[in-house]
Scaffold this active site. Structure first.
Site, mmCIF file in Angstrom:
data_model
loop_
_atom_site.group_PDB
_atom_site.id
_atom_site.type_symbol
_atom_site.label_atom_id
_atom_site.label_comp_id
_atom_site.label_asym_id
_atom_site.label_seq_id
_atom_site.Cartn_x
_atom_site.Cartn_y
_atom_site.Cartn_z
ATOM 1 C CG HIS A 181 8.246 -29.651 22.572
ATOM 2 N ND1 HIS A 181 8.288 -28.877 23.532
ATOM 3 C CD2 HIS A 181 8.674 -29.239 21.622
ATOM 4 C CE1 HIS A 181 9.057 -27.775 22.990
ATOM 5 N NE2 HIS A 181 9.097 -28.124 21.802
ATOM 6 C CB CYS A 197 8.851 -27.397 18.206
ATOM 7 S SG CYS A 197 10.302 -28.228 17.679
#
Length: 221
Positions: A181, A197
């Site tokens: 992201h 992440c």
């Protein structure tokens, strides 16, 4: 005049603290800018919370082991050593060089982007996965453990909010809580700075978002 709700007060406190930190950071020495998280107002820490979560909360990195600042020493790679084919396109996340490589299904398009990576081995997952969901304008909510530790945080941060740690676009992987992201906090890129992440500059995740599809292969190594 009506009394503000608890949620309104919580969000006000969250926003006020973040704005205050941002203002202070602009006046302080560079060391201060790297000592406080712009979104939470919390002091940067070394490895702390356990478990892979959406890349939010405290920015974490070990200054004794990581001297690179927003720099990834990466080079081009070939897809053949990592994938049997390019069906649906392919993404290779190289944790060592802190870089993401993308190849289109026809092999004609290749992109190389700098990334952030997980702060510790405990938060790192490697192996094969794939994109299972694509979200433009992702929302964010703190995990139960984050909320317990910081009850004043809002229960929900909408898409487009500059305090949203998910950035402008997100690619869900088949591993629970793991995503590729964007981020509004550009200090993270090129560093060990996430809770699991893979973070990218917003302009880069936007490009990758347009190139990928549900089913795109992903290898993290």
């Amino acid at each position: 005049m009506s009394t503000p709700t608890r949620s309104a007060l919580s969000r006000r406190n969250f926003l006020t603290s973040a704005v205050a930190v941002g203002a202070a950071s602009s006046l302080a020495a560079p060391a201060f800018a790297q000592a406080v998280d712009a979104y939470t107002g919390q002091t940067l820490q070394q490895v702390g919370p356990t478990g892979a979560t959406p890349d939010a909360g405290l920015v974490q990195y070990d200054t004794t082991k990581d001297s690179r600042h927003n720099i990834s020493s990466f080079t081009m790679q070939d897809w053949q050593p990592h994938f049997q084919n390019l069906t649906n396109g392919a993404i290779l996340v190289d944790l060592t060089s802190r870089a993401l490589h993308f190849w289109s299904e026809d092999g004609q398009t290749y992109r190389l982007f700098p990334t952030s990576v997980p702060v510790s081995p405990e938060l790192t997952r490697t192996g094969r996965t794939e994109i299972i969901k694509k979200v433009e304008g992702p929302t964010w909510a703190p995990t139960p453990s984050m909320k317990k530790a910081n009850p004043e945080w809002p229960d929900f941060v909408p898409a487009g909010d500059p305090l949203n740690p998910m950035g402008t676009h997100a690619l869900w992987l088949s591993w629970q809580y793991y995503r590729i992201h964007g981020t509004h906090d550009t200090r993270k890129i090129g560093r060990k700075s996430s809770n699991g992440c893979i973070g990218m500059y917003n302009e880069h995740i936007k490009q990758l978002f347009g190139l990928t599809k549900v089913g795109t292969q992903v290898v993290v190594l």
